[in-house]
Design a protein around this motif. Structure first.
Motif, PDB file in Angstrom:
ATOM      1  N   ILE A 167      44.205  29.526  38.156  1.00 10.78           N
ATOM      2  CA  ILE A 167      44.086  30.905  37.957  1.00 10.78           C
ATOM      3  C   ILE A 167      42.533  31.327  38.461  1.00 10.78           C
ATOM      4  O   ILE A 167      41.701  30.781  37.973  1.00 10.78           O
ATOM      5  N   ALA A 168      42.698  32.592  38.859  1.00 14.11           N
ATOM      6  CA  ALA A 168      40.917  32.919  39.588  1.00 14.11           C
ATOM      7  C   ALA A 168      41.200  34.495  39.438  1.00 14.11           C
ATOM      8  O   ALA A 168      42.238  35.053  39.689  1.00 14.11           O
ATOM      9  N   LEU A 169      40.116  34.929  39.562  1.00 14.48           N
ATOM     10  CA  LEU A 169      39.948  36.304  40.065  1.00 14.48           C
ATOM     11  C   LEU A 169      38.963  36.618  41.346  1.00 14.48           C
ATOM     12  O   LEU A 169      37.911  35.574  41.393  1.00 14.48           O
ATOM     13  N   VAL A 170      39.278  37.482  41.976  1.00 13.62           N
ATOM     14  CA  VAL A 170      38.310  37.788  43.238  1.00 13.62           C
ATOM     15  C   VAL A 170      37.845  38.829  43.212  1.00 13.62           C
ATOM     16  O   VAL A 170      38.161  39.863  42.793  1.00 13.62           O
ATOM     17  N   GLY A 171      36.393  39.161  43.607  1.00 20.06           N
ATOM     18  CA  GLY A 171      35.667  40.385  43.717  1.00 20.06           C
ATOM     19  C   GLY A 171      35.403  40.647  45.058  1.00 20.06           C
ATOM     20  O   GLY A 171      35.200  39.901  45.829  1.00 20.06           O
ATOM     21  N   TYR A 172      35.419  41.963  45.354  1.00 18.37           N
ATOM     22  CA  TYR A 172      34.884  42.416  46.692  1.00 18.37           C
ATOM     23  C   TYR A 172      34.215  43.847  46.890  1.00 18.37           C
ATOM     24  O   TYR A 172      34.103  44.366  45.801  1.00 18.37           O
ATOM     25  N   PRO A 173      33.673  44.091  47.925  1.00 21.43           N
ATOM     26  CA  PRO A 173      33.040  45.372  47.881  1.00 21.43           C
ATOM     27  C   PRO A 173      33.676  46.732  47.619  1.00 21.43           C
ATOM     28  O   PRO A 173      34.581  47.104  48.582  1.00 21.43           O
TER      29      PRO A 173
END
Length: 324
Positions: free
Chosen positions: A77-83
């Motif tokens: 399980i992961a989270l991804v951040g983006y602009p």
């Protein structure tokens, strides 16, 4: 006044990464990965947190098996951040393509066979555009995605973006204008429908949910603006635009709905293969009789009669087939 409040929901200045950032909540040897994708002005760690533990953390600790499917605690399980914060000058298509390339270059998804995206608001549009680009350019991720959850996603834009643009200019706000005045969303909608229509074995499955409560007295995303292709009837959640992705516990209705849909992916027959098309033509193919005498190697009278009988049967068979 209510328009000003709605606009304020988009103006909040938050700091989001200049490039893709990956936060692991649970990383193991599983070939299944769940990825959470935040929305506009969202923080990858805080957007999904409604209690002591965030939604991803609740999943990482969930050992219950639903319909004999693997427990969520066995998934990576992961989270991804983006602009997506204040000061960003990238448009939505640029953000999606950058995220696609960064994930591919970093080999982040290489070990996984099944990837499940749980997206909120703008994050759903990012992943839709990412998957359209991946399919067009034949990126490996296009064959790995098992499901996409579109939660409170403005697939048809939102009026709040037009109100915000009266106060400030930002590429993402332009991309979030209602679809009737938004050529970007019109093209994305067409591309997404094409992708869904050409799926192999119904991968990825698409599940949708929408909010039913206003936020500070304003409905951020009216239901009509969330319409898109969904494989099931969209789920109505009795929460506002932000609380909808902040389940406080595993007993929460949104948590249970998503867990149930994930479990359905791994039931027998959940992803049926296309039904093969039967060949056309006469139903019966008769083998021709042997027309040569095995001793003289010439046509015998008996063989000749048998050959003529066979020819007549074929003519009749073809005639009946055309009539049908």
């Amino acid at each position: 006044m209510w328009r000003i409040i709605a606009v304020s929901l988009f103006v909040v200045w938050t700091s989001t990464p200049a490039a893709a950032e990956w936060f692991w909540i649970n990383k193991n040897s599983s070939d299944k990965l769940i990825v959470f994708v935040h929305g506009l002005r969202g923080d990858p760690k805080e957007s999904f947190k409604g209690g002591e533990r965030s939604w991803p953390e609740l999943m990482a600790a969930d050992t219950e098996r639903v319909r004999a499917s693997p427990a969520l605690s066995t998934y990576s399980i992961a989270l991804v951040g983006y602009p997506a914060g204040g000061g960003n000058r990238l448009n939505l298509r640029e953000i999606a393509y950058r995220l696609l390339v960064e994930l591919d270059d970093g080999a982040v998804l290489d070990q996984y066979k099944d990837v499940i995206f749980i997206t909120h608001s703008l994050g759903g549009l990012v992943i839709k555009d990412l998957l359209v680009a991946a399919r067009k350019d034949n990126y490996p991720i296009s064959k790995k995605v098992a499901a996409v959850f579109l939660i409170a996603v403005p697939s048809k834009g939102t009026p709040a973006a037009e109100w915000a643009l009266k106060l400030f200019s930002e590429p993402l706000m332009e991309d979030l204008k209602p679809i009737d005045v938004n050529s970007y969303l019109q093209a994305l909608d067409d591309d997404w429908n094409s992708l869904v229509a050409k799926r192999d074995a119904r991968r990825p499955r698409v599940f949708c949910a929408y909010e039913r409560q206003p936020t500070l007295g304003v409905t951020v995303l009216p239901i009509v603006y969330s319409y898109t292709h969904c494989d099931e009837r969209p789920w109505a959640e009795n929460k506002d635009h932000f609380a909808i992705v902040k389940p406080p516990s595993v007993g929460d209705s949104m948590y249970g709905w998503v867990r149930g849909r994930i479990a359905s992916l791994y039931q027998s027959g959940a992803n049926p293969q296309p039904t093969p098309v039967p060949p056309t033509g006469p139903k019966e193919v008769r083998e021709p009789p042997k027309s040569l005498d095995p001793i003289t190697n010439s046509v015998t009278e008996k063989a000749y009669a048998s050959l003529m009988s066979y020819a007549r049967s074929v003519i009749v068979s073809k005639s009946n087939w055309r009539d049908n």
